[in-house]
Design an enzyme around this catalytic site. Structure first.
Site: not given
Ligand code: NDP
Ligand code: 2IT
Length: 444
Positions: A89, A110, A113, A125, A164-165, A208, A239, A376
């Site tokens: 993820k 990630q 996290k 990622k 997204g990123d 976020t 964002n 998410s």
């Protein structure tokens, strides 16, 4: 040489030319020394060697046709780093700077996290060196469709769920989802950050930024303080930055500066977020326009100067390594007491040292920006359960998760004798769950 030192040395030797990956691995591994000392069985099991080696790396060609009829070729990446606690993820980044080193640093971060969220999601990622800036909607769609025409075979709702990123928001997720659904003939939760009419979750857009403020608020509260009346500097105007600004303002803070990659705005009256949203979300324009529209505000070309603006709380929300040692020292000299990382790895290793030496409450990215991934995971739960939760329900869950993360990293830091060191706390708390899951699953 200790186990950690050997793994780190070997990693640098075997992955040359990947400075961002080396930086993230150095930060993480050096803090795990006390954990591996407590668990000598990890070395025999090659646990750290496996932890820093992605389970799978996919790299591919992304050809597409621009508006002039010319064929363009970009690079596509998906690093499926660790699936011990759940499906891979993590976001997709579209930015010209993207390379394997950057995707690997993001993927490694990630893992921990996502572990900290307490939800069953592994780490991954991806992205591309495609630059969405200045492209027409048709070009964006052509690129996204081509990207997904390769990526679809590697992902799945129970395998790997991108989001997204930088450079990937609702528009891009929509085009990629449409292509995935067309190829696979499956309407499933294979991407998060989807629109609300086709399986998305309320609060994912805000998550976020809101999450960053919720965890920072908890850190303030633990010290008998709050956002009320605080001066805040936020870098970025995408964002994460926009929704961090919104929530901080709603709690009584005065946000005085923001930036994009060209320069920063300073507004001593406090940022008028409606203007920023119009420039960035509606027009996809430049932040410079803010100073033309809001009297009393000033635009300065270049980004670094933003950290010379005196503030109580700094929230870097743009990109990696945006705060170096010198900027960190300037922030400290000007009285900054809290730093919450909305972006991934926005502070260099030297900057972190400056913050920690000077008693700044430093909330590292993998804890502070975990709200996006956490929400998410809530979107995934709603998709597989064919449910749609209210804004209040998702927001309350997000807040609960962020408050929990704060106390988990605080407790882990204390337990290992590093009270207040949230880099140690976050890495250790995140790693323990992954390590236990990996040990339980054998040599895989
Ligand atoms: P966006 O694309 O929405 O916004 C990115 C912002 O950062 C823009 O203002 C952009 O300016 C600026 N920026 C990007 N690159 C640079 C650069 N090299 N120098 C200066 N400014 C730059 O991305 P997000 O807000 O989604 O992401 C921001 C950060 O937060 C990233 O580090 C991302 O990894 C992290 N993050 C994002 C999550 C999410 O849910 N979206 C979750 C967790 C972390 P410009 O418009 O000029 O390019
Ligand atoms: O860095 C990140 O955590 C993200 N870009 C969001 C990941 C996700 O899966 O929502």
């Amino acid at each position: 040489m200790t186990y950690v030192e050997r793994v780190l040395k070997n990693l640098k030797k075997r992955n040359p030319g990947e400075p961002e990956f080396h930086q993230a691995a150095t930060e993480i591994l050096t803090t795990l020394a006390p954990v591996v000392e407590k668990h000598p069985e990890y070395e025999k099991a090659g646990l750290l060697e496996r932890f820093v080696e992605p389970e799978r790396v996919v790299m591919f060609r992304v050809p597409w046709v621009d508006d002039k009829g010319k064929v363009q070729v970009n690079k596509g990446y998906r690093v499926q780093f660790n699936s011990a606690i759940g499906p891979y993820k993590g976001g997709l980044r579209f930015h010209p700077s993207v390379n394997l080193s950057i995707i690997k640093f993001l993927g490694l971060e990630q893992i921990l996290k996502n572990s900290l969220t307490g939800l069953p999601i592994g780490g991954g990622k991806g992205g591309s060196d495609f630059d969405p800036k200045g492209k027409s909607d048709r070009e964006i769609m052509a690129f996204c469709q081509s990207f997904m025409t390769e990526l679809y075979r590697h992902i799945g709702a129970d395998t790997d769920v991108p989001a997204g990123d930088i450079g990937v928001g609702g528009r891009e997720i929509g085009y990629m989802f449409g292509q995935y659904k067309r190829i696979r003939n499956e309407h499933v939760g294979v991407l998060t950050g989807r629109g609300l009419t086709y399986g998305g979750s309320l609060v994912r857009t805000e998550a976020t930024g809101y999450g960053l403020i919720y965890i920072t608020e908890e850190a303030l509260k633990a010290r008998g303080d709050s956002f009320e009346g605080k001066t805040v500097v936020i870098s970025g105007s995408g964002n994460v930055a926009i929704y961090a600004c919104q929530k901080a303002q709603s709690l009584g803070a005065k946000v005085v500066a923001m930036y994009d990659s060209n320069g920063y705005i300073y507004d001593p009256q406090g940022i008028d977020l409606a203007v920023v949203k119009d420039i960035k979300e509606v027009k996809r324009g430049r932040i410079k326009e803010y100073a033309e529209r809001v009297p009393g505000s000033v635009y300065t070309e270049g980004c670094k100067g933003i950290w010379t603006i005196p503030c109580d709380i700094a929230l870097p929300c743009a990109t990696q390594n945006e705060i170096d040692e010198q900027s960190a020292q300037t922030l400290v000299n000007n009285g900054c007491k809290y730093v919450g990382e909305g972006a991934n790895m926005p502070s260099t290793l030297e900057a972190i040292e400056v913050f920690q030496k000077n008693g700044v409450v430093f909330l590292p990215a993998k804890a502070a920006n975990a709200g996006g991934g956490a929400t998410s995971a809530l979107e995934m739960a709603q998709s597989s359960g064919r449910m749609f939760w209210s804004f209040e329900e998702v927001d309350a869950k997000l807040k609960g998760i962020m408050v929990n993360i704060y106390h988990n990293i605080d407790n882990a830091a204390k337990e290992y004798g590093y009270e207040g060191n949230y880099v140690m706390g976050a890495n250790i708390a995140g790693f323990i769950k992954v390590a236990e899951a990996m040990m339980a699953q054998g040599v895989v």
